[in-house]
Design a protein around this motif. Structure first.
Motif, PDB file in Angstrom:
ATOM      1  N   ILE A 167       0.926  -1.120   0.104  1.00 35.18           N
ATOM      2  CA  ILE A 167      -0.121  -0.021   0.140  1.00 35.18           C
ATOM      3  C   ILE A 167       0.711   1.430  -0.012  1.00 35.18           C
ATOM      4  N   TYR A 168       1.901   1.343   0.888  1.00 30.39           N
ATOM      5  CA  TYR A 168       2.591   2.656   0.818  1.00 30.39           C
ATOM      6  C   TYR A 168       3.393   2.856  -0.505  1.00 30.39           C
ATOM      7  N   SER A 169       3.556   1.901  -1.075  1.00 32.47           N
ATOM      8  CA  SER A 169       4.273   2.334  -2.229  1.00 32.47           C
ATOM      9  C   SER A 169       3.220   2.819  -3.517  1.00 32.47           C
ATOM     10  N   THR A 170       1.956   2.649  -3.397  1.00 31.41           N
ATOM     11  CA  THR A 170       0.915   3.212  -4.189  1.00 31.41           C
ATOM     12  C   THR A 170       0.940   4.588  -3.799  1.00 31.41           C
ATOM     13  N   PHE A 171       1.310   5.058  -2.801  1.00 33.26           N
ATOM     14  CA  PHE A 171       1.369   6.667  -2.407  1.00 33.26           C
ATOM     15  C   PHE A 171       2.282   7.320  -2.901  1.00 33.26           C
ATOM     16  N   ASP A 172       3.258   6.758  -3.430  1.00 30.21           N
ATOM     17  CA  ASP A 172       4.407   7.628  -3.974  1.00 30.21           C
ATOM     18  C   ASP A 172       4.097   8.781  -4.809  1.00 30.21           C
TER      19      ASP A 172
END
Length: 378
Positions: free
Chosen positions: A193-198
């Motif tokens: 999930i955090y990588s989709t926020f980049d």
């Protein structure tokens, strides 16, 4: 104070006055309200047909309006958690262009899609029965349930695994029942999930649910404990004792029992009229020890290692075996271990090389006198 209308809540003074009537959480991070955040929340209310939101729902909205990337919401059963997050997600989708929201329930994929249909799609279509006049389009395809808006925004249900989120970009990800996630599932979801926020500057992760049966590696617990996260935590105090949890009210057998008092002090669903203390009292009888987890927000602590009973002998720790005889040869000093003369005439000795232990060398007679010459070593 009478419940204000949605139009009245657009005014900051009315909004703040109504929010102050919310039951105070055990922990809450900074709260922020703006004309934009209020407008989005109220638009979500209109879409779902909510005419009078509860004060603690405004509080949760303002915690998320602070804009922190990771957020945790711990709240007991029947307190309007699902409705609140749905309002926020729909309102943002309606008023923000190309806003992408994904939600999942960590227990199982089928439950996620079932809840999404009943609490999002069914509720929306009930308020907007005429398909042609709806300000959205709903899709019920198996495994791909979602709601789309004319501005390109999308609110979709996802499976509770990291691969469901990878290769996409999200503005808001909502993980419900975070207290039920395993440590392995928590690692998998966060990594994806955090990588989709980049590429999304204001993206947010919201973990919601009730307490879990462990703490270390627990998805919701860690979201609540990090000081840099947004938090709304409705729970019993951490120092509550077993005696206080033993009975609903004080009795002769349990004079310190006060679960009713603790529940009234932290259950926003009761204070706002979503449920009653009588119904919650029945849950205390039915759930027993589990009540402190489901309704009290107490994460179970890990048990301490058990100690041997009196009169028993602790298991002896096995010792390493002694090296074979051939191994002792490696303990013999090399020629480089001969006395060396320093420029100032002092004598220093190179440390003998070898892999055997100090105890083993002592058993073999170490330290021995250094040989007078390399030939004497053979």
């Amino acid at each position: 104070m009478r419940p204000p209308t949605l139009d009245q809540l657009q005014r900051q003074t009315t909004w703040m006055a109504w929010r102050r009537r919310a039951l105070s959480p055990l922990n809450v991070s900074d709260l922020v309200t703006s004309a934009e955040s209020r407008r989005e929340f109220l638009e979500g209310c209109r879409l779902l047909g909510v005419s009078s939101p509860k004060p603690h729902q405004l509080l949760i909205n303002d915690m998320l309006a602070a804009g922190l990337e990771t957020n945790g919401v711990l709240i007991p059963r029947q307190a309007g958690k699902t409705k609140t997050l749905t309002i926020i997600a729909l309102g943002r989708c309606a008023l923000r262009e190309r806003y992408n929201v994904g939600m999942t329930i960590t227990t199982q994929a089928t439950k996620t899609f079932e809840i999404f249909e009943t609490t999002v799609i069914d509720e929306l279509e009930l308020v907007w029965p005429d398909e042609d006049s709806r300000p959205f389009k709903s899709y019920r395809g198996k495994g791909s349930q979602h709601v789309r808006f004319p501005n390109g925004s999308r609110f979709s249900a996802k499976s509770p695994k990291g691969s469901s989120f990878r290769a996409s970009s999200y503005d808001l990800v909502w993980l419900d029942e975070g207290g039920e996630a395993s440590p392995e599932q928590a690692v998998d979801l966060r990594a994806a999930i955090y990588s989709t926020f980049d590429t999304r500057p204001d993206a947010q992760l919201v973990v919601t649910g009730t307490a879990g049966t462990f703490r270390k590696g627990q998805l919701l617990f860690e979201a609540l404990e990090d000081e840099g996260n947004g938090v709304v935590r409705y729970a019993f105090p951490e120092d509550v004792t077993a005696d206080e949890l033993a009975a609903w009210e004080p009795t002769e057998e349990f004079p310190y029992g006060r679960v009713k008092e603790l529940t009234l002090a932290m259950h926003p669903g009761i204070s706002s009229g979503l449920t009653t203390i009588e119904k919650v009292a029945k849950r205390f009888v039915a759930l027993k020890e589990r009540f402190a987890v489901e309704y009290g927000g107490i994460f179970v602590r890990a048990k301490e290692p058990s100690t041997p009973r009196r009169g028993t002998t602790p298991a002896r720790t096995s010792l390493p075996r002694c090296p074979p005889t051939s191994h002792w040869e490696s303990c013999r000093p090399s020629p480089a271990a001969l006395p060396l003369s320093s420029p100032r005439g002092a004598t220093r000795t190179a440390r003998p090389t070898g892999t055997c232990s100090t105890t083993a060398r002592a058993q073999r007679g170490w330290p021995r006198p250094w040989p007078s010459s390399p030939a004497a070593m053979t």
